[in-house]
Design a protein around this motif. Structure first.
Motif, short mmCIF file in Angstrom:
data_model
loop_
_atom_site.label_atom_id
_atom_site.label_comp_id
_atom_site.label_asym_id
_atom_site.label_seq_id
_atom_site.Cartn_x
_atom_site.Cartn_y
_atom_site.Cartn_z
N VAL A 44 0.88 -1.43 -0.01
CA VAL A 44 -0.08 -0.06 0.00
C VAL A 44 0.85 1.33 0.07
O VAL A 44 1.82 1.48 0.87
N GLY A 46 0.92 5.25 0.87
CA GLY A 46 0.43 6.38 1.42
C GLY A 46 0.60 7.71 0.55
O GLY A 46 0.47 7.72 -0.61
N SER A 47 1.42 8.73 0.89
CA SER A 47 1.78 9.81 0.17
C SER A 47 3.03 9.45 -0.38
O SER A 47 3.63 10.67 -1.10
N HIS A 49 6.07 9.51 0.92
CA HIS A 49 6.90 10.37 1.63
C HIS A 49 7.90 9.50 2.59
O HIS A 49 8.83 10.22 3.21
N SER A 50 8.12 8.27 2.14
CA SER A 50 9.16 7.55 2.77
C SER A 50 10.40 7.52 1.86
O SER A 50 10.23 7.60 0.72
N THR A 54 10.30 0.96 1.11
CA THR A 54 9.04 0.46 1.84
C THR A 54 7.82 0.14 1.05
O THR A 54 7.02 -0.79 1.16
N ASP A 107 7.55 17.97 10.73
CA ASP A 107 7.69 18.85 9.92
C ASP A 107 6.82 19.32 8.78
O ASP A 107 6.81 20.42 8.23
N GLN A 111 1.56 13.57 4.73
CA GLN A 111 1.49 12.17 4.71
C GLN A 111 -0.07 11.89 4.96
O GLN A 111 -0.68 12.57 5.68
N SER A 112 -0.44 10.48 4.40
CA SER A 112 -1.43 9.96 4.87
C SER A 112 -1.52 9.70 6.41
O SER A 112 -0.46 9.23 6.86
N GLY A 115 -0.20 6.04 6.38
CA GLY A 115 1.31 6.11 6.06
C GLY A 115 2.26 6.48 7.38
O GLY A 115 3.09 6.09 7.51
N THR A 119 5.14 4.22 9.94
CA THR A 119 6.53 4.14 10.10
C THR A 119 6.94 4.70 11.43
O THR A 119 8.18 4.93 11.84
N THR A 121 5.93 7.76 12.23
CA THR A 121 6.23 9.50 12.25
C THR A 121 5.84 10.31 13.61
O THR A 121 5.00 9.78 14.36
N HIS A 122 6.82 11.18 13.79
CA HIS A 122 6.97 11.87 15.01
C HIS A 122 7.01 13.23 14.90
O HIS A 122 7.80 13.71 13.93
N VAL A 172 -4.51 -1.15 6.22
CA VAL A 172 -5.45 -0.31 7.14
C VAL A 172 -6.37 0.63 6.36
O VAL A 172 -6.09 1.31 5.53
N ARG A 335 15.33 16.04 17.63
CA ARG A 335 14.10 16.15 18.52
C ARG A 335 13.97 15.16 19.44
O ARG A 335 14.65 14.19 19.51
N HIS A 384 14.26 5.17 12.11
CA HIS A 384 12.80 5.43 11.59
C HIS A 384 12.67 4.50 10.26
O HIS A 384 13.43 4.33 9.58
#
Ligand code: FAD
Length: 432
Positions: A44, A46-47, A49-50, A54, A107, A111-112, A115, A119, A121-122, A172, A335, A384
């Protein structure tokens, strides 16, 4: 629709046997049945952005951008049911008028939801967990088209596996999110000497809701960013100001300088020192998601590691030193996030410092990233899942106390490995 797929950075691409954009869960189930009949694996997107491989597949690629609706909103509790392909930005825009917002974001927000959470994402904030912590329940479609609702009550292990799933359990299709009341943030950006920050780091991390900084190998200055909730009306900046500060200075001007350094690497120290000085004082008072996220209009690739917070100062110094020996114009980003209990969360079970290194498009990233990874390895770093790294299931297993539990859930939900690809097999191992 074309028959190839490429990620945002433009450096991961594939030509799947079939690419589909289902608009309903029933269409997803039909596509999974077709993949089963044809003996194809499924991934699948998402947007896109990885930075890792993957999403890549030569089987069936499902793009969920049409599964993008908000299904229900309970304003009193803040619980929102949404389809999995909705972007963080679309969700924020739809929910802001209803008085709801994500507690934290990274930042960017293009992203979806599925997605980003897949991963781990934070954003930043020592008391705040990664984005998956906003999930309250997940609808997962398995290879046979059946759907399971995963949450703390229905399946505690399945739930802890699904919150950061790297796309390895199934599709998902919908999520329930716990949103918080909308809030206004004051975002303040200032250049400060790195050594001053490191001398008193805990004060900065704990004294702000969201603290982060960028630092260049060749500059003694860091560009800091502090975001804190304020009881003030929004003070939206004009579009021209936005364009000047976000697009022109942050994106186009820096892009031009990066291109210069790609051609003439000897200019890197000068460009970095100049960029750090140019990162002058900036203040924003706006609704939260507009302060958290900003546009990224030039392309790069990235590695990011989660290390125990107590090693922040030593690791930052070491990475800054390593970066001096490689040709890169790009900064190092630092971060912090709070621990959570998803099995594969890089911040699982420990207060975490995230350190990210970047390389500009078209410049060699591998020697630099490998040298940084050697430092992160010594701090028991966890990569990540959406950013470049060179680990394998063998090297990662020891770093995740609940590794085997994730594997058990994966064997239960996807016993035939329908949702695997080369990346998944490398980093999680084959099913079974
Ligand atoms: C410019 C830029 C800035 C970034 N900033 C941050 C940041 O601040 N913080 C941070 O932590 N990360 C950041 N990232 C990384 C990014 O958030 C992650 O890589 C994220 O996973 C990308 O989300 P996506 O929707 O593009 O998913 P994709 O990259 O398309 O997919 C990611 C994973 O999710 C799986 N997946 C997607 N949808 C589903 C679904 N419906 N069901 C099952 N699996 C699914 C995919 O198969 C894949 O394994 C950034 C990336 C870029 C390019």
């Amino acid at each position: 629709m074309t028959n190839s797929w490429v990620n945002w950075a433009g450096d991961q691409s594939c030509t799947p046997a079939s690419i589909a954009e289902p608009g309903t869960p029933e269409e997803v189930a039909a596509l999974l049945a077709q993949a089963e009949a044809a003996g194809r694996t499924v991934r699948v997107a998402g947007s896109g952005h990885s930075f890792t491989e993957t999403v890549l597949t030569d089987g069936t690629l499902l793009r969920l951008n049409k599964l993008n609706k908000i299904l229900s909103v309970d304003r009193a509790s803040g619980l929102v049911r949404a389809e999995a392909g909705i972007t963080l930005n679309a969700a924020s825009n739809a929910l802001h008028p209803l008085g709801l917002a994500f507690p934290n974001l990274g930042d960017i927000d293009v992203q979806s939801v599925a997605g980003a959470t897949a991963t781990g994402t934070h954003g930043t904030g020592a008391k705040l967990q990664n984005l998956s912590a906003a999930l309250q329940s997940i609808e997962l479609m398995l290879a046979d088209g059946s759907r399971v609702e995963l949450n703390e009550q229905t399946d505690p292990d399945g739930w802890r596996a699904a919150r950061v799933n790297v796309g390895a359990l199934g599709v998902v299709t919908a999520v329930t999110l716990q949103m918080v009341p909308s809030f206004v943030l004051e975002g303040v950006e200032t250049p400060e000497p790195v050594e001053d920050l490191l001398a008193d780091l805990d004060t900065h991390i704990d004294g702000n809701e969201h603290f982060e900084f960028y630092v260049f190998a060749h500059s003694p200055l860091a560009m800091t960013k502090r975001n804190n909730t304020v009881e003030l009306p929004e003070q939206p900046r004009g579009k021209a100001v936005d364009w000047f500060s976000d697009v022109l200075t942050t994106n186009y001007a820096f892009d031009a300088l990066c291109r210069l350094t790609r051609r003439y690497p000897a200019t890197i120290p000068y460009v970095q020192r100049g960029a750090a000085y140019a990162g002058s004082y900036r203040r924003q008072v706006e609704r939260s998601y507009r302060v958290f996220a900003s546009p990224r209009l030039f392309r790069f690739t990235e590695m990011e590691y989660a290390i125990p917070r107590e090693h922040s100062v030593d690791a930052i110094r070491e990475i800054k030193e390593v970066a001096k020996h490689y040709d890169t114009p790009m900064p190092i980003e630092v971060r912090w996030v709070a621990p959570d209990d998803a099995f594969l969360s890089p911040a699982g079970g420990r207060d975490t410092c995230y350190i990210a290194v970047h390389q500009y498009q078209g410049m060699d990233y591998e020697p630099y990233f490998r040298a940084c990874e050697a430092v992160f390895d010594r701090y028991n770093g966890r990569p990540h899942w959406g950013k470049r790294h060179f680990q394998t299931a063998e090297t990662l297993r020891e770093r995740y106390p609940h590794w085997d539990k994730f594997a058990q859930v994966r064997n239960r939900f996807d016993p035939k490995g329908r949702f695997s690809n080369e990346y998944i097999n490398r980093v999680l191992g084959p099913v079974g």
